[in-house]
Design an enzyme around this catalytic site. Structure first.
Site, PDB file in Angstrom:
ATOM      1  N   TYR A  52       0.862  -1.190   0.000  1.00  0.00           N
ATOM      2  CA  TYR A  52       0.000   0.000   0.000  1.00  0.00           C
ATOM      3  C   TYR A  52       0.897   1.238   0.000  1.00  0.00           C
ATOM      4  O   TYR A  52       1.986   1.221   0.597  1.00  0.00           O
ATOM      5  CB  TYR A  52      -0.892  -0.040   1.253  1.00  0.00           C
ATOM      6  CG  TYR A  52      -1.967   1.009   1.272  1.00  0.00           C
ATOM      7  CD1 TYR A  52      -3.098   0.885   0.480  1.00  0.00           C
ATOM      8  CD2 TYR A  52      -1.845   2.130   2.078  1.00  0.00           C
ATOM      9  CE1 TYR A  52      -4.089   1.850   0.491  1.00  0.00           C
ATOM     10  CE2 TYR A  52      -2.834   3.109   2.100  1.00  0.00           C
ATOM     11  CZ  TYR A  52      -3.952   2.965   1.297  1.00  0.00           C
ATOM     12  OH  TYR A  52      -4.928   3.926   1.307  1.00  0.00           O
TER      13      TYR A  52
ATOM     14  N   THR B  85       1.386   3.922   1.514  1.00  0.00           N
ATOM     15  CA  THR B  85       1.948   4.508   2.733  1.00  0.00           C
ATOM     16  C   THR B  85       2.946   3.600   3.440  1.00  0.00           C
ATOM     17  O   THR B  85       3.560   4.016   4.431  1.00  0.00           O
ATOM     18  CB  THR B  85       0.831   4.866   3.721  1.00  0.00           C
ATOM     19  OG1 THR B  85       0.092   3.685   4.055  1.00  0.00           O
ATOM     20  CG2 THR B  85      -0.109   5.901   3.130  1.00  0.00           C
ATOM     21  N   LYS B  86       3.115   2.379   2.963  1.00  0.00           N
ATOM     22  CA  LYS B  86       4.052   1.466   3.604  1.00  0.00           C
ATOM     23  C   LYS B  86       5.506   1.910   3.339  1.00  0.00           C
ATOM     24  O   LYS B  86       5.784   2.682   2.416  1.00  0.00           O
ATOM     25  CB  LYS B  86       3.846   0.045   3.090  1.00  0.00           C
ATOM     26  CG  LYS B  86       2.505  -0.566   3.496  1.00  0.00           C
ATOM     27  CD  LYS B  86       2.405  -0.726   5.001  1.00  0.00           C
ATOM     28  CE  LYS B  86       1.208  -1.568   5.422  1.00  0.00           C
ATOM     29  NZ  LYS B  86      -0.084  -0.913   5.193  1.00  0.00           N
ATOM     30  N   ASN B  87       6.430   1.386   4.124  1.00  0.00           N
ATOM     31  CA  ASN B  87       7.841   1.753   3.954  1.00  0.00           C
ATOM     32  C   ASN B  87       8.329   1.458   2.538  1.00  0.00           C
ATOM     33  O   ASN B  87       9.138   2.198   1.984  1.00  0.00           O
ATOM     34  CB  ASN B  87       8.706   1.001   4.962  1.00  0.00           C
ATOM     35  CG  ASN B  87       8.482   1.473   6.385  1.00  0.00           C
ATOM     36  OD1 ASN B  87       7.416   1.991   6.721  1.00  0.00           O
ATOM     37  ND2 ASN B  87       9.484   1.303   7.231  1.00  0.00           N
TER      38      ASN B  87
END
Length: 368
Positions: A183, A185-187
């Site tokens: 997704y 917004t993940k790292n």
């Protein structure tokens, strides 16, 4: 000064040319679903995660669903997991007809309290779905020992833990299957939905490959009922570029976390605790205070974005009322839902922005 909880535009600006070139290359190829770009990414990410197989799928949620399906978790089975995690962890269990059995969390790490897992095992238990929350691995030695003692499958929900390390091993390399989310917004985030399954088991890898394309090995011939769970080539191309930077981004997140630690440690709030055997990747930097809601509103008034992960523990969600849990059953998860607050953290955040966050937190507490 406004401080965002996350600013993906800044990240994009640092890799704009590489990203644009990679995306345009896929568009020029007109090969969009699975194919060579996905295969190349799978090879790179398998090496990064130190596993034999890495399989790109359509989302982190579908990774969990496919993992449960591949491990033959079905109606009537019980799966032990945490109530303090994103909804998909438990909804995926319910979607295959199994029953999520919630075990309370460790109040320091917010991961599942491994000392309480064994007591939750019954004759119906088939798996432990362990979550590595906020970027820190759960205590996998204990989880694996319990699983071996009872003949259980271990599935890792590592959606927030790409690159996290437990005693020298990467998240997603411990259980039968590891599940990751890409997704945005993940790292390691894509430019849309995406996910990953990791495994060292050849048969499980082959089965997941089958299940992610409707249970079909040859087109229009279906040996199993699968799903449409494929990673697309544009996401694979984007993720391949970003993977080259992930270790550096993770190190910067640790630097940001250490700066918060240094300047907040004297305050009457609980700071993130990293176990000595873990390497944390700080997907989130989460503090805790009984005055959480008032603090969040105060910071918002001063232009600072925060977030609550998660305001209602899963055992108290309306859709899981049929499981029979009630308020007070899992007190640490309930307390965390009432008290935790995620502060702004991303690799490009500046010390000036952090000072703004820190200063307002200190001012709020001085007024209490």
């Amino acid at each position: 000064m406004k401080v965002s909880s996350l600013d993906l535009k800044r990240q994009y600006e640092t890799i704009r040319e590489e990203i644009n070139r990679a995306v345009l290359e896929v568009i020029s190829s007109q090969s969009f679903i699975l194919g060579p770009y996905v295969e190349s990414f799978e090879s790179k990410i398998a090496q990064f995660c130190c596993v034999k197989h890495a399989l790109g799928v359509s989302s982190g949620t579908d990774a969990l669903l496919l993992a449960l399906m591949a491990c033959d978790i079905k109606s009537g089975d019980e799966v032990i997991t945490t109530p303090f995690t994103f909804f998909a962890t438990a909804s995926s269990i319910a979607r295959v007809g199994a029953v999520p059995v919630f075990v309370d969390i460790d109040p320091l790490t917010y991961n599942i309290d491994v000392a309480k897992i064994a007591a939750a095992v019954t004759k119906k238990t088939k798996a432990i779905l362990v979550v590595h929350l906020y970027g820190q691995c759960a205590n996998m030695d204990v989880v694996l020992a319990i699983a071996r003692a009872h003949g259980l499958v271990v599935i890792e929900d590592a959606a927030q833990a790409i690159g996290a390390v437990y005693k020298g091993k990467k998240a997603g390399s411990f259980g039968e299957i590891g599940c990751f989310s890409f997704y945005p917004t993940k790292n390691l985030g894509g430019y849309g939905d995406g996910g990953l399954i990791t495994t060292n088991d050849d048969k499980l890898a082959d089965f997941v490959k089958l299940l992610r394309v409707h249970g079909s090995k040859s087109k229009y011939y279906h040996s199993h009922i699968g799903i449409n769970g494929r990673l697309d080539a544009i996401q694979a191309a984007v993720l391949s570029v970003k993977l080259n930077y992930l270790n550096g981004w993770s190190e910067k997140r640790r630097t940001v976390a250490a700066y918060y630690d240094k300047h907040l440690q004297d305050l009457p709030i609980r700071l993130p605790q990293t176990e000595s055997y873990n390497t944390h990747i700080f997907h989130q930097y989460v503090i805790a205070t009984p005055a959480r809601d008032s603090l969040a509103k105060y910071l918002e008034r001063h232009g600072i974005e925060t977030a609550v992960y998660y305001p209602v523990p899963l055992h108290l969600q309306k859709c899981f009322e049929f499981l029979g849990y009630k308020k007070g059953d899992l007190p640490e998860a309930e307390r965390a839902s009432n008290e935790t607050l995620a502060l702004p953290i991303f690799p490009e955040i500046t010390e000036k922005e952090q000072d703004q966050v820190i200063g307002h937190i200190r001012k709020f507490i001085s007024q209490q």
